[in-house]
Design an enzyme around this catalytic site. Structure first.
Site, PDB file in Angstrom:
ATOM      1  N   SER A 211       0.853  -1.191   0.000  1.00  0.00           N
ATOM      2  CA  SER A 211       0.000   0.000   0.000  1.00  0.00           C
ATOM      3  C   SER A 211       0.881   1.230   0.000  1.00  0.00           C
ATOM      4  O   SER A 211       2.068   1.171  -0.345  1.00  0.00           O
ATOM      5  CB  SER A 211      -0.947  -0.012   1.210  1.00  0.00           C
ATOM      6  N   ASN A 212       0.313   2.375   0.372  1.00  0.00           N
ATOM      7  CA  ASN A 212       1.055   3.624   0.447  1.00  0.00           C
ATOM      8  C   ASN A 212       0.429   4.475   1.552  1.00  0.00           C
ATOM      9  O   ASN A 212      -0.654   4.148   2.064  1.00  0.00           O
ATOM     10  CB  ASN A 212       1.054   4.340  -0.905  1.00  0.00           C
TER      11      ASN A 212
END
Length: 410
Positions: A211-212
């Site tokens: 993810s981020n």
């Protein structure tokens, strides 16, 4: 030219314990850019003070005593003519009943009858009082006259032994959102705007994912601004810690493939799309059904590309639709953003700078450059994300109008 929050708001404190929050509401409204004046009933001053209200409002408080002062003016008419919006917070059952009956025996109801242009009520009372048929009939009558309401909400109540229930006054921040909505020109009314926000999660196994750090704040700001400007808004959101915006159709997704499906399903009914989500570019080629145990040495994971949602929208875009993308680059930003603008058939792209001070993931501010197909570049400087959202929507509206004019000329 991007708009700024403006408007004149009279805040009338009714005689309930929630009047303790009224100074905070006045302060939040001023911080949001509104001009404010305070009004307080005698019973409200049993729960807050005239000094607290005056300091929060930055000026004198309109009270029953001042209403009858021998000064030769009509305070209720002055307030009604000055205000763009009258907010009654807290609004008691008695206050609602007096207003619904058309009485003018106190300063608040006299201001309403004296020509207040818009009225927003923030009720606060015991759940039984709120749900009583008489109160509900009064609310419906006021709604029929064009009055608006925010809350009440379910939560802890003030009196000893009351516990929780539906009757708590909305928090000042929520009331400010509704004030902004009621005072914002509806220049996007009749349009449907789809906004994406937040990150996606691409799972290795049931508990690990790629993810981020996207918070979703930029996309949520666009959705809220479009709602306030009268648009029907669809928000397709990845996992965030943000509450769902009121008045917006929210579709929660987690993976890029889910966002891809949700956006493509709704794309034909939209006039404009603002893709503010930070969609993962890669996903694990295989997802394990069970948690993968830790092991010695290296573990190589094969990655596969996720669907390119923006490119697919660019291929499907109808002549009258507007498509806005976001680009986040740490190097060669303009060159890469312009290439993305052209390759994906966008009408506008917003270039983010995640490594610049004050514009990183998770903050309330952003600094972007808006790039257009004709070569123009427009820099916002470091501003709040809401201001960036307004600037983007200003251009969305211009593009929609221009495309409509082109269609009509054919």
């Amino acid at each position: 030219m991007s708009r700024s929050t403006s408007g004149r708001v009279v805040v009338a404190a009714g005689g309930g314990v929630a009047a303790m929050k009224t100074p905070f509401l006045l302060r939040r409204l001023r911080e949001a850019g509104f001009e404010v004046r305070a009004l307080a009933s005698d019973r409200a001053l049993a729960f807050t003070t005239e000094t607290a209200l005056a300091v929060a409002a930055g000026g004198p408080v309109a009270t029953e005593a001042r209403w009858f002062a021998a000064e030769g003016d009509a305070l209720h008419l002055d307030l009604a003519r000055w205000a763009d919006l009258l907010v009654v917070a807290p609004a008691t059952a008695a206050g609602l009943a007096r207003a619904a009956a058309g009485l003018a025996e106190d300063l608040t109801t006299a201001t309403i009858l004296g020509g207040a242009r818009k009225v927003l009520w923030a009720p606060a009372m015991n759940p039984e009082m709120w749900q009583h048929p008489a109160t509900q009939a009064n609310v419906e009558r006021l709604r029929a006259w064009g009055h608006a309401f925010v809350g009440p909400e379910h939560g802890a109540l003030a009196a000893v032994g009351e516990g929780e229930g539906l009757g708590r006054m909305s928090e000042p921040e929520t009331i400010v959102e509704h004030v902004r909505y009621h005072l914002t020109p509806k220049d996007l009314e009749g349009y449907t705007v789809l906004v994406t926000a937040g990150p996606t999660r691409e799972y290795f196994d049931p508990v690990r994912f790629i993810s981020n750090p996207s918070s979703g704040k930029m996309g949520y700001a666009v959705a809220e601004a479009a709602r306030d400007r009268g648009a029907r808004v669809i928000l397709v959101s990845g996992p965030t810690a943000l509450p769902a915006p009121w008045g917006v159709e929210v579709v929660h997704v987690e993976r890029a493939e889910e966002m891809h499906a949700a956006v493509l399903e709704r794309f034909p009914e939209t006039d404009a799309v603002v893709m503010a989500a930070a969609v993962a570019d890669w996903r694990p080629a295989r997802t394990a059904s069970e948690k993968t145990p830790k092991q010695e040495g290296k573990n190589v994971v094969e990655l596969a590309p996720t669907p390119d949602i923006l490119a697919e929208l660019g291929r499907r875009k109808a002549p009258g639709q507007v498509l806005v993308g976001f680009a986040m680059e740490t190097r060669a930003g303009r060159e890469r953003a312009r290439a993305k603008l052209e390759r994906k058939n966008l009408d506008l792209i917003a270039l983010n700078f995640p490594t610049r001070a004050g514009s990183a993931f998770g903050g309330d501010h952003n600094e972007v450059e808006l790039l257009f197909p004709d070569g123009r570049v427009e820099a916002t400087g470091r501003v709040r994300k809401r201001a960036v959202a307004e600037r983007v929507l200003d251009h969305v509206r211009e593009l929609l109008i221009a495309k409509e004019a082109e269609r009509d000329a054919q």
